[in-house]
Motif scaffolding. Sequence first.
Motif, PDB file in Angstrom:
ATOM      1  N   TYR A 286      14.973  30.324  85.489  1.00 26.14           N
ATOM      2  CA  TYR A 286      15.263  30.820  86.829  1.00 26.14           C
ATOM      3  C   TYR A 286      16.553  30.252  87.415  1.00 26.14           C
ATOM      4  O   TYR A 286      17.031  30.747  88.448  1.00 26.14           O
ATOM      5  CB  TYR A 286      14.087  30.501  87.753  1.00 26.14           C
ATOM      6  CG  TYR A 286      12.770  30.937  87.173  1.00 26.14           C
ATOM      7  CD1 TYR A 286      12.474  32.288  87.039  1.00 26.14           C
ATOM      8  CD2 TYR A 286      11.828  30.013  86.726  1.00 26.14           C
ATOM      9  CE1 TYR A 286      11.276  32.713  86.489  1.00 26.14           C
ATOM     10  CE2 TYR A 286      10.619  30.418  86.178  1.00 26.14           C
ATOM     11  CZ  TYR A 286      10.354  31.773  86.053  1.00 26.14           C
ATOM     12  OH  TYR A 286       9.175  32.186  85.495  1.00 26.14           O
ATOM     13  N   PHE A 287      17.077  29.221  86.793  1.00 25.50           N
ATOM     14  CA  PHE A 287      18.339  28.646  87.254  1.00 25.50           C
ATOM     15  C   PHE A 287      19.128  28.211  86.020  1.00 25.50           C
ATOM     16  O   PHE A 287      18.947  27.120  85.498  1.00 25.50           O
ATOM     17  CB  PHE A 287      18.099  27.450  88.188  1.00 25.50           C
ATOM     18  CG  PHE A 287      19.305  27.105  89.033  1.00 25.50           C
ATOM     19  CD1 PHE A 287      19.487  27.686  90.276  1.00 25.50           C
ATOM     20  CD2 PHE A 287      20.259  26.211  88.579  1.00 25.50           C
ATOM     21  CE1 PHE A 287      20.596  27.384  91.059  1.00 25.50           C
ATOM     22  CE2 PHE A 287      21.367  25.898  89.346  1.00 25.50           C
ATOM     23  CZ  PHE A 287      21.538  26.483  90.595  1.00 25.50           C
ATOM     24  N   ASP A 288      19.992  29.103  85.551  1.00 23.74           N
ATOM     25  CA  ASP A 288      20.762  28.834  84.344  1.00 23.74           C
ATOM     26  C   ASP A 288      22.222  28.566  84.702  1.00 23.74           C
ATOM     27  O   ASP A 288      22.570  28.403  85.877  1.00 23.74           O
ATOM     28  CB  ASP A 288      20.636  30.005  83.355  1.00 23.74           C
ATOM     29  CG  ASP A 288      21.088  31.338  83.966  1.00 23.74           C
ATOM     30  OD1 ASP A 288      21.754  31.339  85.029  1.00 23.74           O
ATOM     31  OD2 ASP A 288      20.777  32.387  83.363  1.00 23.74           O
ATOM     32  N   SER A 289      23.083  28.550  83.705  1.00 25.05           N
ATOM     33  CA  SER A 289      24.493  28.248  83.967  1.00 25.05           C
ATOM     34  C   SER A 289      25.152  29.291  84.862  1.00 25.05           C
ATOM     35  O   SER A 289      26.008  28.974  85.694  1.00 25.05           O
ATOM     36  CB  SER A 289      25.252  28.137  82.638  1.00 25.05           C
ATOM     37  OG  SER A 289      25.015  26.882  82.058  1.00 25.05           O
ATOM     38  N   ARG A 290      24.753  30.533  84.690  1.00 28.60           N
ATOM     39  CA  ARG A 290      25.281  31.583  85.558  1.00 28.60           C
ATOM     40  C   ARG A 290      24.861  31.328  87.006  1.00 28.60           C
ATOM     41  O   ARG A 290      25.628  31.554  87.948  1.00 28.60           O
ATOM     42  CB  ARG A 290      24.789  32.954  85.078  1.00 28.60           C
ATOM     43  CG  ARG A 290      25.221  34.120  85.937  1.00 28.60           C
ATOM     44  CD  ARG A 290      26.718  34.302  85.955  1.00 28.60           C
ATOM     45  NE  ARG A 290      27.106  35.418  86.803  1.00 28.60           N
ATOM     46  CZ  ARG A 290      28.289  35.538  87.383  1.00 28.60           C
ATOM     47  NH1 ARG A 290      29.208  34.610  87.202  1.00 28.60           N
ATOM     48  NH2 ARG A 290      28.558  36.588  88.130  1.00 28.60           N
ATOM     49  N   SER A 291      23.645  30.826  87.197  1.00 25.46           N
ATOM     50  CA  SER A 291      23.173  30.500  88.546  1.00 25.46           C
ATOM     51  C   SER A 291      24.004  29.379  89.145  1.00 25.46           C
ATOM     52  O   SER A 291      24.333  29.402  90.343  1.00 25.46           O
ATOM     53  CB  SER A 291      21.701  30.080  88.499  1.00 25.46           C
ATOM     54  OG  SER A 291      20.899  31.079  87.908  1.00 25.46           O
TER      55      SER A 291
ATOM     56  N   ARG B 123      24.059  18.607  92.895  1.00 31.02           N
ATOM     57  CA  ARG B 123      25.440  18.737  92.417  1.00 31.02           C
ATOM     58  C   ARG B 123      25.527  19.983  91.553  1.00 31.02           C
ATOM     59  O   ARG B 123      25.214  19.946  90.360  1.00 31.02           O
ATOM     60  CB  ARG B 123      25.846  17.520  91.585  1.00 31.02           C
ATOM     61  CG  ARG B 123      26.302  16.343  92.395  1.00 31.02           C
ATOM     62  CD  ARG B 123      27.723  16.476  92.840  1.00 31.02           C
ATOM     63  NE  ARG B 123      28.018  15.458  93.847  1.00 31.02           N
ATOM     64  CZ  ARG B 123      28.854  15.618  94.829  1.00 31.02           C
ATOM     65  NH1 ARG B 123      29.496  16.753  94.978  1.00 31.02           N
ATOM     66  NH2 ARG B 123      29.070  14.671  95.702  1.00 31.02           N
ATOM     67  N   LEU B 124      25.921  21.075  92.144  1.00 22.81           N
ATOM     68  CA  LEU B 124      25.992  22.333  91.413  1.00 22.81           C
ATOM     69  C   LEU B 124      27.096  22.292  90.362  1.00 22.81           C
ATOM     70  O   LEU B 124      28.165  21.734  90.589  1.00 22.81           O
ATOM     71  CB  LEU B 124      26.244  23.484  92.383  1.00 22.81           C
ATOM     72  CG  LEU B 124      25.167  23.714  93.452  1.00 22.81           C
ATOM     73  CD1 LEU B 124      25.658  24.704  94.498  1.00 22.81           C
ATOM     74  CD2 LEU B 124      23.876  24.213  92.824  1.00 22.81           C
ATOM     75  N   TYR B 125      26.811  22.848  89.210  1.00 19.79           N
ATOM     76  CA  TYR B 125      27.799  23.150  88.162  1.00 19.79           C
ATOM     77  C   TYR B 125      28.213  21.954  87.321  1.00 19.79           C
ATOM     78  O   TYR B 125      28.228  22.010  86.100  1.00 19.79           O
ATOM     79  CB  TYR B 125      29.047  23.802  88.793  1.00 19.79           C
ATOM     80  CG  TYR B 125      29.967  24.453  87.782  1.00 19.79           C
ATOM     81  CD1 TYR B 125      29.643  25.686  87.235  1.00 19.79           C
ATOM     82  CD2 TYR B 125      31.146  23.838  87.383  1.00 19.79           C
ATOM     83  CE1 TYR B 125      30.488  26.293  86.309  1.00 19.79           C
ATOM     84  CE2 TYR B 125      31.990  24.429  86.459  1.00 19.79           C
ATOM     85  CZ  TYR B 125      31.655  25.659  85.921  1.00 19.79           C
ATOM     86  OH  TYR B 125      32.486  26.247  84.995  1.00 19.79           O
ATOM     87  N   ILE B 126      28.578  20.824  87.930  1.00 14.96           N
ATOM     88  CA  ILE B 126      29.194  19.722  87.173  1.00 14.96           C
ATOM     89  C   ILE B 126      28.185  18.695  86.692  1.00 14.96           C
ATOM     90  O   ILE B 126      28.561  17.747  86.001  1.00 14.96           O
ATOM     91  CB  ILE B 126      30.281  19.018  88.012  1.00 14.96           C
ATOM     92  CG1 ILE B 126      29.709  18.568  89.354  1.00 14.96           C
ATOM     93  CG2 ILE B 126      31.492  19.924  88.185  1.00 14.96           C
ATOM     94  CD1 ILE B 126      30.677  17.769  90.213  1.00 14.96           C
TER      95      ILE B 126
ATOM     96  N   GLY C 244      23.951  21.972  79.391  1.00 16.36           N
ATOM     97  CA  GLY C 244      24.254  22.956  80.423  1.00 16.36           C
ATOM     98  C   GLY C 244      24.770  24.271  79.897  1.00 16.36           C
ATOM     99  O   GLY C 244      25.568  24.939  80.566  1.00 16.36           O
ATOM    100  N   GLU C 245      24.331  24.647  78.690  1.00 14.28           N
ATOM    101  CA  GLU C 245      24.762  25.905  78.062  1.00 14.28           C
ATOM    102  C   GLU C 245      26.279  25.984  77.930  1.00 14.28           C
ATOM    103  O   GLU C 245      26.857  27.062  77.897  1.00 14.28           O
ATOM    104  CB  GLU C 245      24.237  27.116  78.861  1.00 14.28           C
ATOM    105  CG  GLU C 245      22.713  27.177  78.921  1.00 14.28           C
ATOM    106  CD  GLU C 245      22.215  28.350  79.761  1.00 14.28           C
ATOM    107  OE1 GLU C 245      22.715  28.537  80.895  1.00 14.28           O
ATOM    108  OE2 GLU C 245      21.352  29.083  79.274  1.00 14.28           O
TER     109      GLU C 245
END
Length: 658
Positions: A58-63, A472-475, A567-568
């Motif tokens: 439900y919360f992947d790298s695209r998310s 911390r989104l993304y990083i 993190g894919e």
Amino acid sequence: MSVKLLVFLRDIIEAKAYLDWSRAKRIRPQDHIIIAVSPNVRVFLSKRGLFPHDTLAYFDSRSHQKTLEQYIPMDAWIRSQFKFVDHHGMSTSYGDMILWYLRRSISRWLFAVEIVSAAIEKNGPLGIVVYRRHRAGSSLRRFREGETYFFDAARLLARERGLSLTVLGPGRFLALAALAQEWMRSTLNFWAAGAISFVAGPFYKKKLPAKYPRSPVIFVNDTYRMGFLSQALRPAAARPHILLRRWDHWGAPAPVGSGAFFDGTVSFGMLERCCEESGDSRNRLAAALGRLAAGIKNNKTLFSWRGVSLAPTLSALIESSQSAYMLDAHRRAAALRALFKIIKPAAVISAGDRDEDPFIGEICRQEGIPAVLISHGSHAPPKGELERAAWDEHGRHLILAPYPFVAVQSSLADQFLDEYQSRAVRIYTGPLIWGRAIDAQKSKLLRQKLFGQLDIKRVVVHASSTKKDGGRLYIFETPDEYVRSIYELAAVINSMPQTALVVCFRPSGEIGVDELKLLIPFSDRVILSVDEPFVNVLGMADLLVSFSSTTIEEALCNRVPVLLYGGEGRYQHVRAWSHEEGQTLPVAPVYHVGRSQWLAGALSQILAMDFSLIRSGGLFDAYRLNPDQIVPLDSFLERLGVIEGFSDKSREKFLPVA
């Protein structure tokens, strides 16, 4: 096929409440899908015969990317709207502080909305079950365990999608008891601190000049090896080294003389009720915060995601917790300024680990006090808009805080400072509080202790950081991404003869040692390290595997190659040689693998290389300062007249990695 109920559980308290409710209601397992927001919940429920989903579907790298892209214009708007300059001309610290906390709240809200929305779309439930905690009171510094992001997301999305909503909680009596306990604790803290400062503050203020007649060196933190740094900077005839504190527990001033590494402590909390604080400035800050809250409340379109608006929640947060905290910070800034005028510090040294750090740096800049920021974090230059936005607030509270001087511990940090146009004077010290040189003998003894007589030719070390609830989104990896990365790495290592994996792990509220042991296929060649010093584990490593962590720079400074994985593959902490299927890897200091199916092939190639060749020559020079650049911190302070002469034995403790 639709399910009847979709259940969201963040921690063990919520999981226990759900079990009690489901038993009382005789809910059948096949009628619901449980989404465990933390690995601890997943393990807890699995032991009880339930098999919850994790957040990965439900919360992947695209998310990560989509929610960060949504956050960027929100950040820009807040930055443009919050304008405040206090009566001393300070403004940077106030803006950085409000952004630091609002960014965290917005990120966690986006994380919650994305997961709840994706779960609804994929599972088609008839209803949602969610736990509701009481909200944190306005006297608290910020949302703590009273955060209600998942409840708010579930409530708003259930209403928007026409779903039923079942709210779990501790029961009315327990909820009222918790609120009463919180009110008593916060009230006692407030009045105890205020009373002590009001009554004892003037006497404390009068005694300070006599207690510290010789301008001391103030250390802002005793964390991140700062105590050892104090010892290393202490010649025979040193100025006193003082640890800065606000209060001890329950509002009592920190006892003078505490801390084995310092000559004493000094409490600026004692001065908070007896120092000059501008009422006009305080009122203008309250008005600026009020305008910001009102502006957000009226800007529902910008502060929205997946059809629901954060604006009411965020506005209420500013009006309560954040306004109270910012006004408290205004008073603390006045107390800090008064303290520095009284004891006239010769220098201030900080690791960037306390809320007041930006204020301390800005006050020192204004007052002409030599203040050096030695960031405890790793700072690599961003490689695009997403990374730049993700690292911005993080850097502002650490290496970009408005100190007059900043210690540059690596060439990557130097590039980071260039990217964000830091105004601080740079001191090229090399690593000071992280990145210690490997002690080969200690690492050899540790290897014997961990693996005994096993025939191990290669050792891989995994060390990475994780952030809960999308903080911390993304990083950074989420806790579930972190567990998946270790699982995939352990599975590959278990299939590789004469190869071992050491997982360096710090327990957290989202995952503990026992839980990790149940989630990862540990063996005699895949082991867990919790208490061993990281530098000694690193000394065993032929390869470090990480996603985002200071350990990456620690490895590169010690000429240990790094594989970026997790993190894919969405993020590279530093630029790396990316591996794809069928590709032959060259000799390089940093590699990157983006897909799990490529991991075994990449590891086989890397671990078959000649590591003496990898560590020789200039492969790691890009991550290390040129020795000709380096100015030891003691030499810098000596030139400023802050300290006098050092023994060679003292200096050796903090020499840069050779």
